[in-house]
Design a protein around this motif. Sequence first.
Motif, mmCIF file in Angstrom:
data_model
loop_
_atom_site.group_PDB
_atom_site.id
_atom_site.type_symbol
_atom_site.label_atom_id
_atom_site.label_comp_id
_atom_site.label_asym_id
_atom_site.label_seq_id
_atom_site.Cartn_x
_atom_site.Cartn_y
_atom_site.Cartn_z
ATOM 1 N N SER A 133 0.829 -1.200 0.000
ATOM 2 C CA SER A 133 0.000 0.000 0.000
ATOM 3 C C SER A 133 0.866 1.254 0.000
ATOM 4 N N LEU A 134 0.196 2.373 -0.273
ATOM 5 C CA LEU A 134 0.825 3.695 -0.195
ATOM 6 C C LEU A 134 0.191 4.438 0.970
ATOM 7 N N TYR A 135 0.991 4.758 1.995
ATOM 8 C CA TYR A 135 0.492 5.379 3.211
ATOM 9 C C TYR A 135 0.905 6.844 3.274
ATOM 10 N N PRO A 136 0.144 7.665 4.007
ATOM 11 C CA PRO A 136 0.695 8.980 4.379
ATOM 12 C C PRO A 136 1.907 8.753 5.276
ATOM 13 N N LEU A 137 2.975 9.472 5.040
ATOM 14 C CA LEU A 137 4.173 9.299 5.864
ATOM 15 C C LEU A 137 3.963 9.870 7.264
ATOM 16 N N LEU A 138 3.154 10.928 7.365
ATOM 17 C CA LEU A 138 2.998 11.651 8.632
ATOM 18 C C LEU A 138 1.579 11.516 9.162
ATOM 19 N N ASP A 139 1.426 11.845 10.433
ATOM 20 C CA ASP A 139 0.097 11.828 11.017
ATOM 21 C C ASP A 139 -0.702 13.040 10.533
ATOM 22 N N LYS A 197 -1.510 15.794 11.882
ATOM 23 C CA LYS A 197 -0.945 17.106 12.204
ATOM 24 C C LYS A 197 0.379 17.357 11.490
ATOM 25 N N GLY A 198 0.918 16.331 10.862
ATOM 26 C CA GLY A 198 2.173 16.503 10.137
ATOM 27 C C GLY A 198 3.375 16.680 11.038
ATOM 28 N N LYS A 199 3.268 16.232 12.293
ATOM 29 C CA LYS A 199 4.349 16.429 13.254
ATOM 30 C C LYS A 199 5.084 15.138 13.590
ATOM 31 N N HIS A 200 4.453 14.004 13.356
ATOM 32 C CA HIS A 200 5.044 12.727 13.728
ATOM 33 C C HIS A 200 4.782 11.707 12.633
ATOM 34 N N ILE A 201 5.437 10.558 12.774
ATOM 35 C CA ILE A 201 5.256 9.484 11.809
ATOM 36 C C ILE A 201 3.848 8.909 11.902
ATOM 37 N N ASN A 202 3.315 8.502 10.781
ATOM 38 C CA ASN A 202 2.039 7.800 10.745
ATOM 39 C C ASN A 202 2.196 6.491 11.516
ATOM 40 N N ARG A 203 1.355 6.285 12.531
ATOM 41 C CA ARG A 203 1.530 5.117 13.394
ATOM 42 C C ARG A 203 1.384 3.808 12.624
ATOM 43 N N LYS A 204 0.713 3.833 11.507
ATOM 44 C CA LYS A 204 0.563 2.613 10.707
ATOM 45 C C LYS A 204 1.859 2.212 10.013
ATOM 46 N N LEU A 205 2.869 3.059 10.114
ATOM 47 C CA LEU A 205 4.160 2.735 9.512
ATOM 48 C C LEU A 205 5.182 2.313 10.553
ATOM 49 N N VAL A 228 10.268 5.395 -0.293
ATOM 50 C CA VAL A 228 10.073 3.974 -0.570
ATOM 51 C C VAL A 228 10.764 3.132 0.492
ATOM 52 N N GLN A 229 10.053 2.103 0.960
ATOM 53 C CA GLN A 229 10.634 1.153 1.911
ATOM 54 C C GLN A 229 11.790 0.399 1.252
ATOM 55 N N THR A 230 12.914 0.327 1.941
ATOM 56 C CA THR A 230 14.034 -0.489 1.472
ATOM 57 C C THR A 230 14.387 -1.495 2.547
ATOM 58 N N SER A 231 15.325 -2.385 2.239
ATOM 59 C CA SER A 231 15.683 -3.413 3.210
ATOM 60 C C SER A 231 16.425 -2.843 4.413
ATOM 61 N N ASN A 232 16.980 -1.629 4.259
ATOM 62 C CA ASN A 232 17.756 -1.034 5.348
ATOM 63 C C ASN A 232 17.121 0.213 5.937
ATOM 64 N N GLU A 233 16.125 0.773 5.264
ATOM 65 C CA GLU A 233 15.549 2.050 5.688
ATOM 66 C C GLU A 233 14.028 1.968 5.664
ATOM 67 N N GLY A 234 13.446 2.461 6.753
ATOM 68 C CA GLY A 234 12.001 2.476 6.841
ATOM 69 C C GLY A 234 11.467 3.876 7.056
ATOM 70 N N ALA A 235 10.202 3.942 7.436
ATOM 71 C CA ALA A 235 9.550 5.237 7.618
ATOM 72 C C ALA A 235 10.178 6.029 8.754
ATOM 73 N N GLU A 292 13.337 6.245 9.589
ATOM 74 C CA GLU A 292 14.512 6.940 9.068
ATOM 75 C C GLU A 292 14.102 8.095 8.158
ATOM 76 N N CYS A 293 13.030 7.903 7.394
ATOM 77 C CA CYS A 293 12.543 8.980 6.522
ATOM 78 C C CYS A 293 12.122 10.189 7.345
ATOM 79 N N CYS A 294 11.366 9.940 8.394
ATOM 80 C CA CYS A 294 10.908 11.045 9.238
ATOM 81 C C CYS A 294 12.065 11.707 9.965
ATOM 82 N N LYS A 295 13.014 10.907 10.400
ATOM 83 C CA LYS A 295 14.172 11.470 11.086
ATOM 84 C C LYS A 295 14.909 12.444 10.191
ATOM 85 N N LEU A 296 15.096 12.061 8.926
ATOM 86 C CA LEU A 296 15.774 12.944 7.982
ATOM 87 C C LEU A 296 14.920 14.158 7.646
ATOM 88 N N LEU A 297 13.610 13.916 7.530
ATOM 89 C CA LEU A 297 12.701 14.988 7.159
ATOM 90 C C LEU A 297 12.633 16.068 8.231
#
Length: 1154
Positions: free
Chosen positions: A330-336, A338-346, A566-573, A575-580
């Motif tokens: 699936s394609l999920y929203p990356l953020l919750d 409010k756009g302040k935290h990661i989407n809990r479904k990720l 995109v989900q990779t074998s070494n990086e997940g949501a 890490e994306c949020c941390k960088l963002l």
Amino acid sequence: MNSTLSILSSPCVSKFYPSLFPPPPQTLGFYHLQKPKPKPRSFNSFRLLSLSNSPNSLIPVDSQLSDADNDDDEEYEDDEDEEEDEAADEYDDMLEAIEDEAEIEISVDASSSEVSNWREESKWQRVEKLCNEVKEFGNEIIDANELASIYDFRIDKFQRLAIAALFEGIIGGVATVARGRRIFYTTPLKALSNQKFRDFRETFGDENVGLLTGDSAINKDAQVLIMTTEILRNMLYQSIGMVSSGSGLFHVDVIVLDEVHFLSDISRGTVWEEIIIYCPKEVQLICLSATVKNPDELSGWIREVHGETELVTSSRRPVPLTWHFSTRHSLYPLLDEKGKHINRKLSLNYLQLSASRVKSYKDGGSRRRNSRKHGSNTSFDNIGNMSEEPLSKNDISRIRRSQVPQVVDTLAQLKARDMLPAIWFIFNRRGCDAAVQYLEGCRLLDECEASEVELALKRFSVQNPDAVREIAVKGLLRGVAAHHAGCLPLWKSFIEELFQRGLIKVVFATETLAAGINMPARTAVISSLSRRSSSGRIPLSPNELLQMAGRAGRRGIDERGHVVMVQTSNEGAEECCKLLFAGLEPLVSQFTASYGMVLNLLAGAKITRRSNESDETKVLKAGRTLKEARKLVEKSFGTYIGSNVMLASKEELARIQKEIEMLTSETSDDAIDRKSRKILSDGAYKEIAILQQQLREEKRLRTELRRKMETKRLNALKILLKELGNDRLPFLCLKYKDSEGVEHSVPAVYLGNADSFDGSKFKNMVSDIDSLVPTVALTESNVSAVETHKDVGPSYHVALGSDNSWYLFTEKWIKTVYRTGLPNVALALGDDLPHEVMWMLIDREEKQWEKVAESELGGLWFMEGSLETWSWSLNVPVLNSLSESDEVLHMSQDYHDAVESYKDQRNKVARLKKTIARTEGFKEYKRIIDWKNFTEDKIKRLKMRSNRLSERLQEIEPSGWKEFIKISNVVHESRALDFNTQIIFPLGETAAAIRGENELWLAMVLRSRILLDLKPGQLAAVCASLVSEGIKVRAWENNNYIYEPSSAVINVINILNEQRSNLSKLQEKHGVEITCCLDSQFSGMVEAWAAGLTWKEMMMDCAMDDGDLARLLRRTIDILAQIPKLPDIDPILQSNAKTASSIMDRPPISELTG
């Protein structure tokens, strides 16, 4: 007269808008130059400038401010503190009032027929109309509203403010275009300069726009001149009295520095600083960027070195961005919300639950029906009941690998949500091409669009028959293309044109596409958070992420832009949020001296022979003294930052170090002993002191037994690995702690001892590692360790982990070895053994080893595997599936005895601690020890802060002058310039006028008499050896070839190699690290092209990519084109260079900019 009027003297209007995502508070002031997508914006005001013959032609700033090419460089929108919010609100209110006024005027004055006519007019017609009105009524007719009327959309508030600032700074004091005034527009990339040139000519007319790059000079006297920054820097050398001939700053009123954040570029940032430092103060500077975290520092520096400066920023994005995350299902929203935290479904726990539900769905329909009927305790919305135990590294790896989508999965998600067209960033050429081929079966174009592409391709093939990339045609006809440095520039331009016309739905591109080229899309897909570099795999920076994300969202077309991670074998949501959320990195000075800088700043005289004078030296001009040169060099951005920040940082560092010293003295053994004596009774103190002494002795013995246990373990492992490796590749477990203290256990398949393999590439990679033979510094704390291990001699081994990574390690890092393993048997008769296959695979790797852990018994090194090793890594079992009974270490009696001895001593230490805890004064003593531990933790934190401050001080401490002096010594000793008389010699004259990485080395080569005997093609081949740095062959194709150079070329290069050695030794003597490139590997290719071979003949089974060969040929043409213009070069060499350049500059690599 308000503050903006002072821009007149030397303003720099810089527009930025940090709004790809909420940045940290300090990013509010980002220099965000908004450059809206539609290319009209940035060019129309320039049109006014070049055609209106009015002072307002200098309004080009408006165009810059809204430059289309840079909408890709967007920044975060920040959560500001209250004070900043108030300032932003006032800013917006003021602009709102301006816009409201404008709207009222329009509503009152504009009739419905006028609005209808306005809509029917094209943009260029509106520009022409405004230009004619200016000619008739004068420049007073132009204001922000007039310029805004050119566009089909309302320009942003900050753009109006910038236009107003520009009018205040220009009108009334600056000469007009009618008096022959000019504007220079600079870009960091030749491709971007070419694109600007094409776009500007479409809007302003061919006669009013010129282009000046390293190998193109078209209409160079035009009023609007586009160029690369290096060209402008060399012009400015002349404006401050340099030795280079010619002049380029006549009648220039405005210089636009696009993408000014390149000032932080390690290799080229110096050029931007030099331009700002050397630019005459009567010339107005306009600096544009969308990726600057510290705009106040940058504008403050420009104000100090150039003149009064107006800073215009914005944190709003015209087309808002939505962030998504793609998994296999699936394609999920990356953020919750409010756009302040990661989407809990990720979260990893949720994904684990989701994966198990999908598996159960596939396993049985009856259980699904029961679940729906009776409800499920593992609802996706109820994760609170899940185990709170932290997931192991293997669990995380398994979950992530199960969620990695294929390209077609993510593409289907985008298409289903109408999120095409998309730019898909993949950080290597091979990956881009593979993705295109993978999607060749997907049809993204309808019949009409496919026909248009086919027609466009036929036209392109007729005009550029050699530029067609045959392997890409099939994907192109289905709406998919690749865009990277391996493609010919002509082909990339063709791809860009089709994409802008909507005839390509997905472009797979490397990160270079984010650097300014005008190719906006609805969606930007970022395939990974790390990319490969010459030093291994490195993570993306927040700036790079936002540059790529800025491609998403087309103004006037899309209501929202989309960024898909995109989900990779070494990086997940996570890490994306941390960088963002990390926020942009500040601009830092990269100012470094070069031979060209030293010679141009210091040269004051040259030797000139005249017919009416005997041999004598004629001083033509006064040169700068070292003191005067230092004043210029120390105007760098780094010096400015240092002067403001360094003082405060040094004071803070001194305070921290003083506090560390004080706390350290308070926690010393003597200090603790004094406190204990003071608090405890004599009897209690003596009892505890005796027991503590015993405890220290027992701990020392425990340490020795632990080391003895480790020695037995190493011996046992050496024997086991040798025995087990005969008929199988045994499984083993590697265990280590990373830099953050997190423990990792990695299952792997053992390959063998590193010394047992003689593959050349692997040996070279291993030799590059700092120290494969462990060495231990002899200190009081580890002398016994050295004595214990002196007969053991740990050695390095190689294994392939379940994470598809190679590991290079000593026995120290092996936790367990298992009896089981992969059979070392060939799959079929005549096939290589698995052991041999895997050694061949590791020898093919082009990546770099990275150290992940180290100890006195050797380090643990890591290198990513490849697609070819992936299937092998999948056969490595997870740890919990391996039985403890298979652990071979249990078979070693010596090791078992050593373990038991260590455990007994450890228990003895524990019992002694309990005895101390039962003593009379232990409660008071424990409070002292707790305080000591707390204080030691505080000291650690202070030391970490001190280290960060020290690193920051090293970053901001200006080193430009030190480098300047070092290079000056080389220049003086090589007889290019005499510092005593400030006379520049012929070698120095040539070096001062040439453009290149190492100007002195290039000048030495071009002044060498051995080049005079070469034919034009051979001269081109030698020149290619000077500029081939970074050019590579395709590592993954072994049966291809490149042409070899002729013997004449080889002989000359061998002679030049001796000269290079001499210069290298001289540079090393003075601490100068500037590469002297001389590589004959590709000289034969250039010689073949200069001999007249066709492009198809050149590329037939060629081991080089089209783009790499084209880049090498263009670099060679660039240096050949410089030779006829250089001072004191033999006419024969100049003639041959001109001939070679003319022969080589032909399709498909000629600069076709029109």
